[in-house]
Write a protein that holds these residues in place. Structure first.
Motif, PDB file in Angstrom:
ATOM      1  N   ARG A 109       2.591 -24.959   3.882  1.00 27.30           N
ATOM      2  CA  ARG A 109       1.649 -25.823   4.595  1.00 27.30           C
ATOM      3  C   ARG A 109       2.340 -26.938   5.379  1.00 27.30           C
ATOM      4  N   GLY A 110       3.658 -26.960   5.376  1.00 21.52           N
ATOM      5  CA  GLY A 110       4.379 -27.995   6.097  1.00 21.52           C
ATOM      6  C   GLY A 110       5.728 -28.255   5.455  1.00 21.52           C
ATOM      7  N   ARG A 111       6.517 -29.046   6.129  1.00 21.36           N
ATOM      8  CA  ARG A 111       7.856 -29.369   5.651  1.00 21.36           C
ATOM      9  C   ARG A 111       7.892 -30.803   5.130  1.00 21.36           C
ATOM     10  N   VAL A 112       8.468 -30.982   3.936  1.00 15.87           N
ATOM     11  CA  VAL A 112       8.515 -32.286   3.272  1.00 15.87           C
ATOM     12  C   VAL A 112       9.962 -32.757   3.186  1.00 15.87           C
TER      13      VAL A 112
ATOM     14  N   MET B  74       6.631 -29.999  15.861  1.00 16.83           N
ATOM     15  CA  MET B  74       6.208 -29.719  14.499  1.00 16.83           C
ATOM     16  C   MET B  74       5.802 -30.964  13.731  1.00 16.83           C
ATOM     17  N   VAL B  75       6.265 -32.130  14.158  1.00 16.21           N
ATOM     18  CA  VAL B  75       6.034 -33.355  13.395  1.00 16.21           C
ATOM     19  C   VAL B  75       4.679 -33.952  13.764  1.00 16.21           C
ATOM     20  N   SER B  76       3.898 -34.322  12.763  1.00 16.08           N
ATOM     21  CA  SER B  76       2.570 -34.867  12.991  1.00 16.08           C
ATOM     22  C   SER B  76       2.649 -36.284  13.545  1.00 16.08           C
ATOM     23  N   GLU B  77       1.539 -36.710  14.181  1.00 19.96           N
ATOM     24  CA  GLU B  77       1.465 -38.089  14.645  1.00 19.96           C
ATOM     25  C   GLU B  77       1.452 -39.008  13.435  1.00 19.96           C
ATOM     26  N   HIS B  78       2.352 -39.987  13.425  1.00 14.27           N
ATOM     27  CA  HIS B  78       2.493 -40.876  12.260  1.00 14.27           C
ATOM     28  C   HIS B  78       1.374 -41.899  12.206  1.00 14.27           C
ATOM     29  N   HIS B  79       1.037 -42.302  10.974  1.00 11.15           N
ATOM     30  CA  HIS B  79       0.052 -43.341  10.719  1.00 11.15           C
ATOM     31  C   HIS B  79      -1.341 -42.965  11.224  1.00 11.15           C
ATOM     32  N   ALA B  80      -1.685 -41.657  11.085  1.00 19.77           N
ATOM     33  CA  ALA B  80      -3.062 -41.257  11.328  1.00 19.77           C
ATOM     34  C   ALA B  80      -3.949 -41.853  10.239  1.00 19.77           C
ATOM     35  N   GLU B  81      -5.256 -41.859  10.472  1.00 19.04           N
ATOM     36  CA  GLU B  81      -6.150 -42.449   9.489  1.00 19.04           C
ATOM     37  C   GLU B  81      -6.158 -41.628   8.208  1.00 19.04           C
ATOM     38  N   MET B  82      -6.551 -42.285   7.115  1.00 19.48           N
ATOM     39  CA  MET B  82      -6.669 -41.605   5.832  1.00 19.48           C
ATOM     40  C   MET B  82      -7.767 -40.558   5.904  1.00 19.48           C
ATOM     41  N   VAL B  83      -7.575 -39.458   5.167  1.00 16.27           N
ATOM     42  CA  VAL B  83      -8.635 -38.485   5.001  1.00 16.27           C
ATOM     43  C   VAL B  83      -9.791 -39.162   4.265  1.00 16.27           C
ATOM     44  N   LYS B  84     -11.014 -39.020   4.779  1.00 16.20           N
ATOM     45  CA  LYS B  84     -12.141 -39.744   4.212  1.00 16.20           C
ATOM     46  C   LYS B  84     -12.657 -39.112   2.933  1.00 16.20           C
ATOM     47  N   GLY B  85     -12.653 -37.777   2.839  1.00 19.11           N
ATOM     48  CA  GLY B  85     -13.227 -37.118   1.680  1.00 19.11           C
ATOM     49  C   GLY B  85     -12.344 -37.219   0.453  1.00 19.11           C
ATOM     50  N   ALA B  86     -12.978 -37.199  -0.720  1.00 16.92           N
ATOM     51  CA  ALA B  86     -12.220 -37.270  -1.964  1.00 16.92           C
ATOM     52  C   ALA B  86     -11.766 -35.895  -2.416  1.00 16.92           C
ATOM     53  N   VAL B  87     -12.486 -34.850  -1.999  1.00 16.15           N
ATOM     54  CA  VAL B  87     -12.183 -33.501  -2.460  1.00 16.15           C
ATOM     55  C   VAL B  87     -11.142 -32.877  -1.543  1.00 16.15           C
TER      56      VAL B  87
ATOM     57  N   ALA C 220      14.788 -38.126   9.416  1.00 18.41           N
ATOM     58  CA  ALA C 220      13.957 -37.259   8.582  1.00 18.41           C
ATOM     59  C   ALA C 220      12.665 -36.884   9.303  1.00 18.41           C
ATOM     60  N   ARG C 221      12.105 -37.810  10.082  1.00 16.79           N
ATOM     61  CA  ARG C 221      10.865 -37.522  10.815  1.00 16.79           C
ATOM     62  C   ARG C 221      11.063 -36.402  11.825  1.00 16.79           C
ATOM     63  N   ASP C 222      12.254 -36.297  12.360  1.00 20.72           N
ATOM     64  CA  ASP C 222      12.545 -35.232  13.324  1.00 20.72           C
ATOM     65  C   ASP C 222      12.601 -33.863  12.659  1.00 20.72           C
ATOM     66  N   ARG C 223      12.742 -33.849  11.322  1.00 25.48           N
ATOM     67  CA  ARG C 223      12.918 -32.582  10.613  1.00 25.48           C
ATOM     68  C   ARG C 223      11.719 -32.180   9.774  1.00 25.48           C
ATOM     69  N   ALA C 224      10.749 -33.068   9.601  1.00 23.59           N
ATOM     70  CA  ALA C 224       9.702 -32.789   8.628  1.00 23.59           C
ATOM     71  C   ALA C 224       8.346 -33.290   9.084  1.00 23.59           C
ATOM     72  N   ASP C 225       7.309 -32.732   8.480  1.00 23.42           N
ATOM     73  CA  ASP C 225       5.943 -33.175   8.719  1.00 23.42           C
ATOM     74  C   ASP C 225       5.588 -34.375   7.852  1.00 23.42           C
ATOM     75  N   VAL C 226       6.116 -34.409   6.622  1.00 22.29           N
ATOM     76  CA  VAL C 226       5.837 -35.480   5.673  1.00 22.29           C
ATOM     77  C   VAL C 226       7.164 -36.068   5.201  1.00 22.29           C
ATOM     78  N   VAL C 227       7.286 -37.398   5.239  1.00 28.06           N
ATOM     79  CA  VAL C 227       8.503 -38.078   4.786  1.00 28.06           C
ATOM     80  C   VAL C 227       8.147 -38.985   3.615  1.00 28.06           C
TER      81      VAL C 227
END
Length: 408
Positions: free
Chosen positions: A141-144, A1-14, A210-217
């Motif tokens: 949309r995910g776990r924080v 369930m946990v996303s890959e950490h330190h992925a690139e920033m989303v490029k779009g502003a919207v 916390a990373r083991d329990r959530a998508d966003v820390v």
């Protein structure tokens, strides 16, 4: 369930439709006759966010036992506490220099008031293990996960085995002369810090769990020097980057009462100082005098206080009865984080505090909004943080948001 950490920033502003949206503000404490009015200009939008965070800078309790080490207690009747959940806040930090002003039982009463109203808490608890436990929020949309720590607090406020308190992130302060080849008694020194090794290790372990329990820390810190604008201590920079290195997706700082700069580390945003958002301090000058605190003592203390704080001395401000801070403290706003597919983007919605001490959103294209974003740019320039601001890049439920991006 946990996303890959330190992925690139989303490029779009919207923001995209499936994005997890997080709102974060700095210090809040509602202590006014109509608590529901404190966040009247933003609560509608805050309720639409997946997670809305604040640092709760005070205690709500029916009875209090003042902590011997407290400065001026920031304590209010529990009836004022409803201003927090009513505004749409989902989680608050209890790790700050006022969280035990009314004693350990008052801290736990405050925590229970929040939780019974549906507001999660982080950063303080019944013992050290409890204080380090993250608040975990499930959204559609995910776990924080939210972790909270204090670097600024009176001695004895830290949690210990079997003793309620806050989660500390301490450092020792070292003073050295700027020039090593001459004697110059009384010259202001160079100040550096050395982190508490145990606290830093606990931070890394907390984030890993916390990373083991959530998508966003999210890692929240109460820190910094509130006596000077713009400046960041080496403790803040070192700790923020260490938190990102350990796996945090964003760092949220507060305590300064003035906005601080923003930077990105490995593509993750660090908001060094979100200032205060709606921090009510009625009758503070009388309380300061009663406690002989912050220079409200004898003539010598008053002189030293004036030299230490200068124009940033805490005291009455004409036309702002609830906010006894420098006029720059009326410039505020909220961070907006968007997470989708492991990537995260950042924005900042400028707000201003009027005589009613209720934050009001303003577009960066207006004179008031321009003043806020200009201030943030100066804060970044002062500390050489390469951050870009794209003013009024998009809106968040009708509120103009300035996109915040890594600089070149």
């Amino acid at each position: 369930m946990v996303s890959e950490h330190h992925a690139e920033m989303v490029k779009g502003a919207v923001p995209s439709m499936d994005e997890l949206q997080i709102v974060a503000v700095g210090d809040v404490f509602v202590h006014r006759e109509q608590p529901e009015e404190a966040f009247q200009h933003v609560s509608g939008a805050f309720r639409q966010a997946d997670t809305t965070f604040a640092n709760l800078e005070g205690v709500y309790c029916a009875t209090q036992e003042r902590a011997p080490s407290a400065g001026v207690p920031v304590v209010a009747d529990p009836r004022h506490a409803r201003g927090i959940p009513d505004a749409g806040f989902d989680v608050v930090s209890l790790a700050n220099n006022h969280s035990l002003d009314g004693g350990t039982l008052a801290l736990l009463e405050t925590r229970e008031l929040m939780r019974s109203a549906g507001v999660a808490t982080a950063g303080a608890g019944e013992n050290a293990e409890d204080a380090h436990r993250p608040a975990v929020l499930d959204t559609g949309r995910g776990r924080v996960a939210v972790l909270a720590y204090a670097s600024v607090f009176p001695c004895g406020y830290e949690a210990r085995p079997g003793v309620p308190g806050l989660a500390p992130l301490r450092a020792s302060t070292l003073y050295a002369p700027w020039e090593t080849n001459e004697w110059n008694p009384g010259l202001l020194p160079r100040v550096t810090t050395v982190p508490d090794a145990g606290d830093m290790e606990a931070l890394r372990e907390d984030i890993a769990r916390a990373r083991d329990r959530a998508d966003v820390v999210l890692a929240s810190f109460h820190w910094g020097d509130f006596t000077r604008p713009y400046v960041l201590t080496d403790h803040e920079v070192r700790t923020a980057r260490a938190a990102i290195d350990a796996g945090a997706d964003a760092v949220l700082g507060h305590h300064h009462h003035l906005l601080r700069g923003i930077e990105f580390h490995h593509g993750r945003p660090i908001f060094y100082g979100l200032g205060h958002f709606a921090f009510d301090l009625p009758g503070l000058e009388e309380r300061l005098r009663k406690s002989a605190y912050l220079g409200r003592g004898d003539a010598r203390l008053r002189r030293e206080s004036a030299r230490r704080f200068g124009e940033f001395r805490i005291g009455p401000r004409e036309g702002h009865p609830l906010l006894p801070f420098h006029p720059d403290g009326r410039l505020t706003g909220f961070a907006l984080l968007g997470w989708a597919g492991g990537s995260i983007r950042a924005g900042f919605a400028p707000c201003v505090l009027g005589p009613d001490n209720s934050p009001r959103p303003v577009a960066a294209s207006t004179p008031e909004g321009k003043e806020v974003i200009d201030y943030l740019e100066r804060a970044c320039a002062y500390e050489e943080l390469p951050t870009r601001f794209e003013r009024d890049a998009f809106t968040f439920h009708g509120i103009p948001v300035t996109a915040v991006r890594p600089g070149d």
